[in-house]
Write a protein that holds these residues in place. Sequence first.
Motif, PDB file in Angstrom:
ATOM      1  N   ILE A 168       0.819  -1.211   0.000  1.00  0.00           N
ATOM      2  CA  ILE A 168       0.000   0.000   0.000  1.00  0.00           C
ATOM      3  C   ILE A 168       0.854   1.263   0.000  1.00  0.00           C
ATOM      4  N   ASP A 169       1.959   1.271   0.722  1.00  0.00           N
ATOM      5  CA  ASP A 169       2.815   2.461   0.737  1.00  0.00           C
ATOM      6  C   ASP A 169       3.456   2.690  -0.621  1.00  0.00           C
ATOM      7  N   ASP A 170       3.873   1.622  -1.279  1.00  0.00           N
ATOM      8  CA  ASP A 170       4.468   1.754  -2.611  1.00  0.00           C
ATOM      9  C   ASP A 170       3.429   2.205  -3.631  1.00  0.00           C
ATOM     10  N   ILE A 171       2.213   1.727  -3.487  1.00  0.00           N
ATOM     11  CA  ILE A 171       1.140   2.122  -4.418  1.00  0.00           C
ATOM     12  C   ILE A 171       0.887   3.616  -4.327  1.00  0.00           C
ATOM     13  N   HIS A 172       0.762   4.130  -3.106  1.00  0.00           N
ATOM     14  CA  HIS A 172       0.478   5.557  -2.958  1.00  0.00           C
ATOM     15  C   HIS A 172       1.696   6.420  -3.253  1.00  0.00           C
ATOM     16  N   ALA A 173       2.875   5.885  -3.071  1.00  0.00           N
ATOM     17  CA  ALA A 173       4.067   6.625  -3.506  1.00  0.00           C
ATOM     18  C   ALA A 173       4.062   6.784  -5.024  1.00  0.00           C
ATOM     19  N   TYR A 174       3.611   5.755  -5.731  1.00  0.00           N
ATOM     20  CA  TYR A 174       3.495   5.848  -7.190  1.00  0.00           C
ATOM     21  C   TYR A 174       2.385   6.824  -7.586  1.00  0.00           C
ATOM     22  N   TYR A 175       1.273   6.800  -6.863  1.00  0.00           N
ATOM     23  CA  TYR A 175       0.203   7.763  -7.132  1.00  0.00           C
ATOM     24  C   TYR A 175       0.712   9.193  -6.980  1.00  0.00           C
ATOM     25  N   LYS A 176       1.456   9.441  -5.917  1.00  0.00           N
ATOM     26  CA  LYS A 176       1.979  10.790  -5.683  1.00  0.00           C
ATOM     27  C   LYS A 176       2.948  11.203  -6.792  1.00  0.00           C
ATOM     28  N   LYS A 177       3.678  10.242  -7.310  1.00  0.00           N
ATOM     29  CA  LYS A 177       4.671  10.534  -8.341  1.00  0.00           C
ATOM     30  C   LYS A 177       4.025  10.861  -9.676  1.00  0.00           C
ATOM     31  N   THR A 178       2.910  10.213  -9.978  1.00  0.00           N
ATOM     32  CA  THR A 178       2.289  10.348 -11.300  1.00  0.00           C
ATOM     33  C   THR A 178       1.086  11.290 -11.322  1.00  0.00           C
ATOM     34  N   GLU A 179       0.659  11.811 -10.166  1.00  0.00           N
ATOM     35  CA  GLU A 179      -0.572  12.614 -10.158  1.00  0.00           C
ATOM     36  C   GLU A 179      -0.423  13.909 -10.953  1.00  0.00           C
ATOM     37  N   SER A 180       0.767  14.494 -10.944  1.00  0.00           N
ATOM     38  CA  SER A 180       0.931  15.765 -11.660  1.00  0.00           C
ATOM     39  C   SER A 180       0.820  15.593 -13.169  1.00  0.00           C
ATOM     40  N   SER A 181       1.254  14.454 -13.671  1.00  0.00           N
ATOM     41  CA  SER A 181       1.171  14.198 -15.117  1.00  0.00           C
ATOM     42  C   SER A 181      -0.173  13.624 -15.523  1.00  0.00           C
ATOM     43  N   SER A 182      -1.032  13.327 -14.556  1.00  0.00           N
ATOM     44  CA  SER A 182      -2.348  12.748 -14.856  1.00  0.00           C
ATOM     45  C   SER A 182      -3.472  13.771 -14.759  1.00  0.00           C
ATOM     46  N   CYS A 183      -3.113  15.026 -14.563  1.00  0.00           N
ATOM     47  CA  CYS A 183      -4.127  16.074 -14.421  1.00  0.00           C
ATOM     48  C   CYS A 183      -4.032  17.060 -15.583  1.00  0.00           C
ATOM     49  N   ALA A 184      -5.107  17.773 -15.808  1.00  0.00           N
ATOM     50  CA  ALA A 184      -5.123  18.796 -16.857  1.00  0.00           C
ATOM     51  C   ALA A 184      -4.369  20.034 -16.387  1.00  0.00           C
ATOM     52  N   PRO A 185      -3.738  20.758 -17.277  1.00  0.00           N
ATOM     53  CA  PRO A 185      -3.074  22.010 -16.884  1.00  0.00           C
ATOM     54  C   PRO A 185      -4.076  22.995 -16.297  1.00  0.00           C
ATOM     55  N   PRO A 186      -3.686  23.773 -15.295  1.00  0.00           N
ATOM     56  CA  PRO A 186      -4.644  24.679 -14.633  1.00  0.00           C
ATOM     57  C   PRO A 186      -5.067  25.874 -15.495  1.00  0.00           C
ATOM     58  N   ASN A 187      -4.414  26.076 -16.633  1.00  0.00           N
ATOM     59  CA  ASN A 187      -4.756  27.205 -17.492  1.00  0.00           C
ATOM     60  C   ASN A 187      -5.169  26.766 -18.898  1.00  0.00           C
ATOM     61  N   TYR A 188      -5.658  25.549 -19.026  1.00  0.00           N
ATOM     62  CA  TYR A 188      -5.962  25.029 -20.359  1.00  0.00           C
ATOM     63  C   TYR A 188      -7.108  25.769 -21.035  1.00  0.00           C
ATOM     64  N   MET A 189      -7.952  26.412 -20.262  1.00  0.00           N
ATOM     65  CA  MET A 189      -9.091  27.104 -20.848  1.00  0.00           C
ATOM     66  C   MET A 189      -8.663  28.245 -21.769  1.00  0.00           C
ATOM     67  N   GLU A 190      -7.440  28.713 -21.640  1.00  0.00           N
ATOM     68  CA  GLU A 190      -6.953  29.763 -22.522  1.00  0.00           C
ATOM     69  C   GLU A 190      -6.854  29.297 -23.978  1.00  0.00           C
ATOM     70  N   GLN A 191      -6.750  28.000 -24.198  1.00  0.00           N
ATOM     71  CA  GLN A 191      -6.654  27.464 -25.554  1.00  0.00           C
ATOM     72  C   GLN A 191      -8.029  27.251 -26.198  1.00  0.00           C
ATOM     73  N   GLN A 192      -9.070  27.306 -25.402  1.00  0.00           N
ATOM     74  CA  GLN A 192     -10.423  27.141 -25.941  1.00  0.00           C
ATOM     75  C   GLN A 192     -10.948  28.496 -26.448  1.00  0.00           C
ATOM     76  N   PHE A 193     -11.572  28.467 -27.603  1.00  0.00           N
ATOM     77  CA  PHE A 193     -12.035  29.697 -28.218  1.00  0.00           C
ATOM     78  C   PHE A 193     -13.539  29.915 -28.075  1.00  0.00           C
ATOM     79  N   ASP A 194     -14.313  28.852 -27.724  1.00  0.00           N
ATOM     80  CA  ASP A 194     -15.759  28.987 -27.697  1.00  0.00           C
ATOM     81  C   ASP A 194     -16.378  28.652 -26.333  1.00  0.00           C
ATOM     82  N   ILE A 195     -15.594  28.178 -25.414  1.00  0.00           N
ATOM     83  CA  ILE A 195     -16.112  27.860 -24.077  1.00  0.00           C
ATOM     84  C   ILE A 195     -15.261  28.589 -23.045  1.00  0.00           C
TER      85      ILE A 195
END
Length: 424
Positions: A168-195
């Motif tokens: 379980i500790d190794d699993i959550h260590a892997y989650y912590k390591k990969t969570e940043s690459s598994s999320c959308a950028p916080p400013n992605y809405m700037e690339q959208q032109f209609d929403i």
Amino acid sequence: MDGSAENCQGVIRPPNLQGGMRHNRRALSTINENIVGAPSYPCKVHKRNDITDKNADSAINPIHQPITSKYAAQMAGKQQQPTMEVTKPPVQTAPNRNELEGPIIIDVEDYKATSGYAVPMFVQHTETMMEETDQMDKEIEMKDIEETFIVDIDSADKKNTLAVVEYIDDIHAYYKKTESSSCAPPNYMEQQFDINERMRAILIDWLIEVHYKFELMEETLYLTVNLTDRFLAVQPVVRRKLQLVGMTAMLLACKYQEISVPVVNALIFISDNAYTGKEVLEMEKLMINTLQFNLSVPTTYVFMKRYLKVAQSVKQVELLSFFMTELCLVEYEMLRFPPSMLAAAAIFTAQCTLGVAKVWSKTCEKYSNYTQDQLLECAKLMVSFHQKAATGKLTGVYRKYSISTYGFVAKFPPASFLLEANSF
């Protein structure tokens, strides 16, 4: 001499070689010399300064003791004249180094006060080493005290194979390591032109209601929002297709998480027949290829379950924590926080709201790798969302957690004191 004198033990009566008997008395000095090991009469020797005269006399074997004048007088049968005993004065000797107990300690202050010279270098070095040793001992003691407050939360599940305590500790260590690459950028809405951000908030609020009506699993909701944001971060979408994107994301999340998946027609019906079945399937293919079939991502839910166990939370804290995180799902600005921080801050805010605890414990800090100060900014935003949850048009989360099924937790007064706290 009379008969009484003849019976005395100190008198020797040899035969008279010249035809008669005569009296012969030995001198006391001769008697003393005949005793083995006797010192010269009448001196007494003090062997050690730390032994008293009484103990010294009793320690000597009686057979080696000198015959005193009184005893000699009894043997001779006459009164002995008193003599003066001469004793040697005690000799002052230096203490033996081996007899000293403990190390030799030099008081630097006393040395300075009694001596006009500077403190020797070896004394200064010894003082510095003693101070460093004391400091190290204090640090080790404080570390031991802190470790006593950390609870092994997995000790009770060692026999539960489903808890996978070994991994379980190794699993959550892997989650912590990969969570940043598994999320959308916080400013992605700037690339959208209609929403925009407001349209996204309306979509997520609607998806929360659909999720509740279909009675889906909690993890399905968090994965739905994750797939939606990641798709919108790389694919421009017109506002007319935005609801279709959300529906398709929920369909994919159900196929990944649920045992019983809603049919496509049910999704079309709940969207008021805004789309056809063909459009749903085409969007499904586009989305799954855009995301490269990557659906196994660590969401806020997986961290929530772990941290709730760490905090040993009661049911109300659990429900209120999920209420906080679902409020964050609607808010676009919360994308800048990683899922693990959102989970930890939600539990901390829920504890403060219910008055269960107002500090982030050492156990929670160890397993989450977040200090209380690191969670404070996110917690303040959650409190502000709680304050306005019942107002405005987007009240889906508030209405969901205002019923008995969820313990009416949305109606608890917000932890407003957190907004004024800089640190604890």
